[in-house]
Scaffold this motif. Structure first.
Motif: not given
Length: 434
Positions: A258-280
């Motif tokens: 993260q730009f503001k805190t410098g902390k790392e975050a890892t998380f799964p991709i939701a199905p709807k988000l996966l759909e638009v990322l594949n389009e991207a």
């Protein structure tokens, strides 16, 4: 124009300028001396000068020597520095503040310039700034209609400048007084706060982003940015500047710093988000998931200050207006409108939905990457339904039959019932008891 001159038995009290601090001028051991009395109040100046008279009248060589040594030390510290030259000197000082953004660097200068403008005299000596002056300035800021946070930030910046240039003063930092700061509770009656989107409003946002009759620059990419905010709870900058090397579509995970805190975050991709990322993936031209929006966001002005973030924010707010929401509202006592709906509202919504779904607080923190007040807020207030159940429970009107028991009761009714037309009413009655 010089101020009034007052003669004492020994020495003279005078002002270099009509509104400046008083000075005490005298002769000791054949040498003329002048020291600042650090006050603009005539009575206080006379009292301070009279305290020095025993030393000035002393005949002991040791006392005179000590006094001369002290006076010389004061003269060294109180080097001349008019307010008009302070910023130039401060910028060259090795202990100056070094903000990470051009915007904050410019804020230091603008805050100090505002103070100099308030004094109305750029020729005033830096060493002549008294607590009376800073108190008047703090009261002036209060009347300008800025928030408590902005008020305190301005004073903190100027305090840092005075602390850095303390060798040009004899007295303590006049901006150090806690009484100059405003308290957060001053705004506790202003109930206007950042609001979360409801699930219905989030769906409306996604709908208008797919409707061709609504126009906004780089709309397909803005749609991806909204999906990222909605399904990850990340800040706008983290979503806009997300790079493909941080996205693993095969494992369906995103890992960012993260730009503001410098902390790392890892998380799964939701199905709807996966759909638009594949389009991207189809429009990938560089390292960014949203290349055109990222380019717009990173735009700088001639001074190197980021101006693109505001441009993208305007695009984002336009989408919110499409669904009939007003991003900002007027608040009594504040010069600027207060934002209630913005991209950050998606972060609030994300935490709110997690809280209502019973997701553990630690899990939410691992995703949004910060010990945020947002989490504390929504995990204290986890939804109207839960609150209603709590009130019903303590008032004795809420039956604590478990969901499993409810289902078993309904199945039993179905098995026992001879008249199938009566099943619906009896099951409804059983469910209401829960």
């Amino acid at each position: 124009m010089a101020g009034k001159t007052i003669k004492l038995d020994i020495g003279t009290i005078y002002q270099k300028t009509a509104n400046g601090a008083y000075y005490f001028r005298y002769q000791i051991n054949g040498q003329r001396k002048a020291i600042s009395l650090k006050t603009k109040n005539q009575k206080d100046a006379i009292a301070k000068a009279e305290e020095l008279l025993p030393v000035v009248k002393a005949t002991s060589t040791e006392v005179i020597s000590a006094h001369v040594k002290h006076a010389r030390a004061l003269e060294i510290k109180a080097k001349s520095l008019p307010l008009s030259k302070v910023w130039e000197v401060y910028c060259q000082h090795p202990d100056r503040a070094t903000p990470s953004t051009i915007h904050e660097q410019e804020s230091y200068k603008s805050s100090f310039d505002e103070f100099v403008s308030f004094t109305g005299d750029g020729s005033m000596e830096f060493s002549d700034i008294t607590p009376e002056v800073t108190d008047k300035f703090a009261r002036y800021l209060h009347k300008t209609g800025i928030s408590v946070h902005t008020h305190n930030r301005k004073l903190q910046r100027i305090k840092r400048i005075f602390e850095t240039l303390k060798d040009y003063r004899q007295e303590t930092n006049p901006f150090a007084a806690k009484s100059l700061r405003r308290k957060k509770r001053e705004e506790q009656e202003q109930m206007v706060r950042r609001l979360s989107f409801t699930r219905e409003q989030e769906q409306q946002l996604l709908t208008v982003l797919e409707d061709d009759k609504y126009k906004v620059m780089n709309k397909p990419e803005i749609r991806v940015v909204y999906h990222l905010g909605m399904f990850t709870g990340q800040r706008m900058k983290d979503c806009v500047l997300l790079r493909w090397d941080k996205v693993n579509l095969n494992r369906r995970r995103i890992c960012i710093k993260q730009f503001k805190t410098g902390k790392e975050a890892t998380f799964p991709i939701a199905p709807k988000l996966l759909e638009v990322l594949n389009e991207a993936r189809g429009w990938q031209t560089n390292q960014y998931v949203c290349p055109n929006v990222a380019l717009r966001y990173n735009k700088l002005n001639d001074q190197g200050k980021n101006v693109g973030n505001n441009l993208v924010n305007i695009d984002v707010l336009r989408v919110i207006k499409w669904i009939g929401l007003e991003p900002s509202v007027e608040v009594p006592g504040r010069a600027k409108k207060v934002t209630v709906y913005g991209f950050h509202s998606l972060r609030h919504s994300f935490v709110s939905h997690c809280a209502e779904a019973g997701v553990p607080k630690a899990v939410v923190l691992s995703i949004i990457g910060a010990n945020s007040e947002i989490v504390d807020k929504h995990y204290t207030h986890i939804g109207e339904e839960a609150q209603e159940k709590a009130i019903m429970a303590i008032s004795g009107t809420y039956n604590t039959i478990s969901d499993r028991e409810c289902i078993e009761n309904a199945l039993a009714i179905i098995n026992e019932c001879q008249d199938k037309s009566d099943i619906v009413k009896r099951i409804e009655s059983a469910l209401l008891k829960s």
